[in-house]
Design a protein around this motif. Structure first.
Motif, short mmCIF file in Angstrom:
data_model
loop_
_atom_site.label_atom_id
_atom_site.label_comp_id
_atom_site.label_asym_id
_atom_site.label_seq_id
_atom_site.Cartn_x
_atom_site.Cartn_y
_atom_site.Cartn_z
N ARG A 210 0.80 -1.18 -0.17
CA ARG A 210 -0.05 -0.10 -0.01
C ARG A 210 0.90 1.31 -0.01
N GLY A 211 0.27 2.46 -0.41
CA GLY A 211 0.94 3.59 -0.28
C GLY A 211 0.18 4.57 -0.26
N ILE A 212 0.52 5.81 0.32
CA ILE A 212 -0.35 7.00 0.61
C ILE A 212 0.27 8.07 -0.28
N ILE A 213 -0.42 8.78 -1.21
CA ILE A 213 0.23 9.69 -1.91
C ILE A 213 -0.21 10.90 -1.57
N GLY A 214 0.55 12.02 -1.05
CA GLY A 214 -0.14 13.36 -0.83
C GLY A 214 0.66 14.44 -1.62
N ILE A 215 -0.23 15.48 -1.88
CA ILE A 215 0.41 16.73 -2.70
C ILE A 215 -0.07 17.96 -1.64
N ALA A 216 1.29 18.60 -1.60
CA ALA A 216 1.29 19.86 -0.79
C ALA A 216 1.78 21.19 -1.23
N LYS A 217 1.21 22.29 -1.18
CA LYS A 217 1.73 23.33 -1.72
C LYS A 217 3.03 23.77 -1.19
N GLU A 218 3.12 23.44 0.16
CA GLU A 218 4.54 23.74 1.00
C GLU A 218 4.76 22.47 1.62
N LEU A 219 6.42 22.21 1.78
CA LEU A 219 6.76 21.31 2.54
C LEU A 219 7.09 21.64 3.91
N ASP A 220 6.42 21.01 4.83
CA ASP A 220 6.67 21.15 6.20
C ASP A 220 7.93 20.24 6.76
N GLU A 221 8.99 20.98 7.09
CA GLU A 221 10.33 20.28 7.33
C GLU A 221 10.14 19.07 8.44
N GLU A 222 8.72 19.44 9.20
CA GLU A 222 8.65 18.30 10.22
C GLU A 222 8.21 16.90 9.61
N GLU A 266 -2.48 18.71 1.38
CA GLU A 266 -3.73 19.10 0.89
C GLU A 266 -4.78 18.00 0.26
N LYS A 267 -4.18 17.36 -0.52
CA LYS A 267 -4.55 16.29 -1.27
C LYS A 267 -4.02 15.16 -0.85
N ILE A 268 -5.00 14.01 -0.75
CA ILE A 268 -4.50 12.67 -0.52
C ILE A 268 -5.23 11.48 -1.29
N LEU A 269 -4.47 10.48 -1.32
CA LEU A 269 -4.90 9.31 -2.08
C LEU A 269 -4.13 7.89 -1.77
N VAL A 270 -4.97 7.11 -1.63
CA VAL A 270 -4.38 5.59 -1.39
C VAL A 270 -4.13 4.87 -2.45
N GLU A 271 -2.89 4.35 -2.65
CA GLU A 271 -2.59 3.51 -3.92
C GLU A 271 -2.29 2.00 -3.57
N TYR A 272 -2.72 1.19 -4.49
CA TYR A 272 -2.82 -0.30 -4.07
C TYR A 272 -1.72 -0.79 -5.22
N PHE A 273 -0.83 -1.70 -4.62
CA PHE A 273 0.10 -2.55 -5.34
C PHE A 273 -0.38 -3.82 -5.30
N ASP A 274 -1.13 -3.93 -6.44
CA ASP A 274 -1.93 -5.24 -6.52
C ASP A 274 -1.08 -6.33 -7.65
N PRO A 275 -0.96 -7.51 -7.21
CA PRO A 275 0.02 -8.50 -8.16
C PRO A 275 -0.32 -8.52 -9.37
N THR A 276 -1.55 -8.37 -10.10
CA THR A 276 -1.83 -8.45 -11.20
C THR A 276 -1.44 -7.16 -11.91
N PHE A 277 -1.43 -5.93 -11.46
CA PHE A 277 -0.71 -4.53 -12.13
C PHE A 277 0.67 -4.92 -11.83
N LYS A 278 1.22 -5.14 -10.96
CA LYS A 278 2.83 -5.58 -10.89
C LYS A 278 2.99 -6.28 -12.04
N GLU A 279 2.58 -7.59 -12.51
CA GLU A 279 2.92 -8.05 -13.47
C GLU A 279 2.75 -7.35 -15.10
N LEU A 280 1.81 -6.73 -15.13
CA LEU A 280 1.40 -5.70 -16.22
C LEU A 280 2.77 -4.65 -16.32
#
Length: 306
Positions: A210-222, A266-280
C-alpha cells in the motif's frame, strides 16, 4: 520459500548498497560473513523481493518525469491498465482512490513531446490531472534537457542494467551480440556521459503493498523528521508544490496512517500495489528503453504511437 523477514531483506539491501555488483564470495570475504548463510538469504530474496537496478540521469537523455491521476470506473480499471502498460513511456500504473478514483501513473516523456501529454492521457480518461515531478534537492536543478544520441544497442543495455544490474557480463554480451570488452566500454561510456549514475538495490512492491500519496503546496520540514524511520519519498512538483509517498503494509492500520499523513498535505490518495498490476508493469518496463527509442537510434518514438 519460507517466511519473508523484513530484517533479512534490510540486511541484504545494506550489503548490496555497498557492493552492488560484487560476487557473493567477495562480499562475504570483505564483511567477514559466512558465505553459505549469505547465499541462502540471497537466493531466498534476490529477484523475488529485491533487485539491484541501474539509476539513470534521464535529463541527459531528454526525458521529463510526470505523475498523473486518472478517474476510471471500477469495472474499467484492469482494461485501462492493460492499454496503458502497452506504452513504454508509462513506467507504472496502480489502482488508487482518494482525490481521484481510478489509476495513478508515473511516466517519462521526451522534453519535445510534453505538449502531447493531454492527448495521450485523454485516450484513457476524460477526467485526469498530471504534474511534472523532479527529485527533491536543496539546490535548484538546471532547466536544461539533452536528447537521445546513442545507438539502439545502448537502449537494450540500459534495459538490462535497469532490470537486473547483476546480470553477468557474459550474458549481456550474448544478448547484445558484442564482446565482453565492448560491453564494459559501453557501460563506461554511459558513466562518462553522466547517464549511468550508480547501481542501487530496490525492494519490490511485494514488501509494501500500500502507499499513501499526498500533494502539498508547501513542504513542512517536520514531515521529514516525523517519518524519518519510515519508507517515504518526496518529490518536487515545479510550480505546484511537493508530492509525498508513504509505503506500508496492508496489515497495518490504514485509517490511522491516512489521518496522520493528512496533517501535512492538501490532497491525499491511497495507492494499491496489486500483483496483477505488478505483472503488467514489469512486462512493460522490462524492455522499455528499446521500445521507446527508434531502431536507427535517431531519437524517441511518439508517445501517441501506443
Amino acid at each position: 520459500m519460507g517466511e519473508v523477514k523484513l530484517e533479512e531483506i534490510e540486511f541484504l539491501v545494506e550489503l548490496l548498497s555497498k557492493y552492488p555488483l560484487e560476487s557473493l564470495r567477495s562480499i562475504a570475504r570483505e564483511e567477514g560473513l559466512d558465505y553459505y548463510k549469505l547465499k541462502r538469504i540471497y537466493d531466498k530474496y534476490y529477484g523475488k523481493y529485491l533487485t539491484v537496478s541501474a539509476r539513470y540521469n534521464i535529463r541527459i537523455i531528454g526525458l521529463k518525469s510526470f505523475v498523473a491521476f486518472l478517474a476510471v470506473s471500477p469495472e474499467s480499471l484492469l482494461e485501462t491498465a492493460i492499454q496503458l502498460t502497452k506504452n513504454p513511456f508509462i513506467k507504472y500504473v496502480n489502482p488508487a482512490f482518494g482525490f481521484k478514483n481510478g489509476l495513478s501513473l508515473y511516466f517519462q516523456v521526451p522534453h519535445d513531446q510534453v505538449d502531447l501529454i493531454d492527448e495521450m492521457l485523454g485516450k484513457y480518461s476524460d477526467d485526469f490531472e498530471y504534474y511534472e515531478v523532479r527529485a527533491y534537492t536543496k539546490g535548484e536543478l538546471p532547466d536544461e534537457w539533452g536528447d537521445w544520441d546513442l545507438g539502439y544497442e545502448y537502449a537494450i543495455l540500459m534495459d538490462i542494467l535497469k532490470w537486473d544490474a547483476r546480470t553477468p557480463i557474459t550474458e549481456i554480451a550474448e544478448k547484445l551480440g558484442k564482446s565482453r570488452p565492448t560491453v564494459r566500454y559501453m557501460i563506461n561510456r554511459l558513466k562518462e556521459k553522466g547517464i549511468l549514475i550508480n547501481f542501487v538495490p530496490l525492494p519490490d512492491m511485494n514488501v509494501s503493498d500500500r502507499g499513501i500519496i499526498g500533494i502539498a503546496k508547501e513542504l513542512d520540514e517536520e514531515v521529514l523528521k516525523r517519518f524519518n524511520d519510515y519508507e517515504i519519498t518526496v518529490g518536487v512538483l515545479p510550480g505546484e508544490g511537493y508530492i509525498l509517498e508513504w509505503f506500508f503494509s496492508s496489515k497495518e492500520d490504514m485509517g490511522s496512517k491516512i489521518l496522520e499523513f493528512s496533517r501535512y498535505v492538501e490532497k491525499i490518495l491511497v495507492e494499491y500495489f496489486d500483483p496483477t498490476f505488478k505483472e503488467l508493469n514489469d512486462r512493460n518496463s522490462r524492455m522499455a528503453f528499446q521500445r521507446m527509442v527508434k531502431k536507427d537510434g535517431s531519437g524517441y518514438r511518439s508517445i501517441l504511437e501506443f
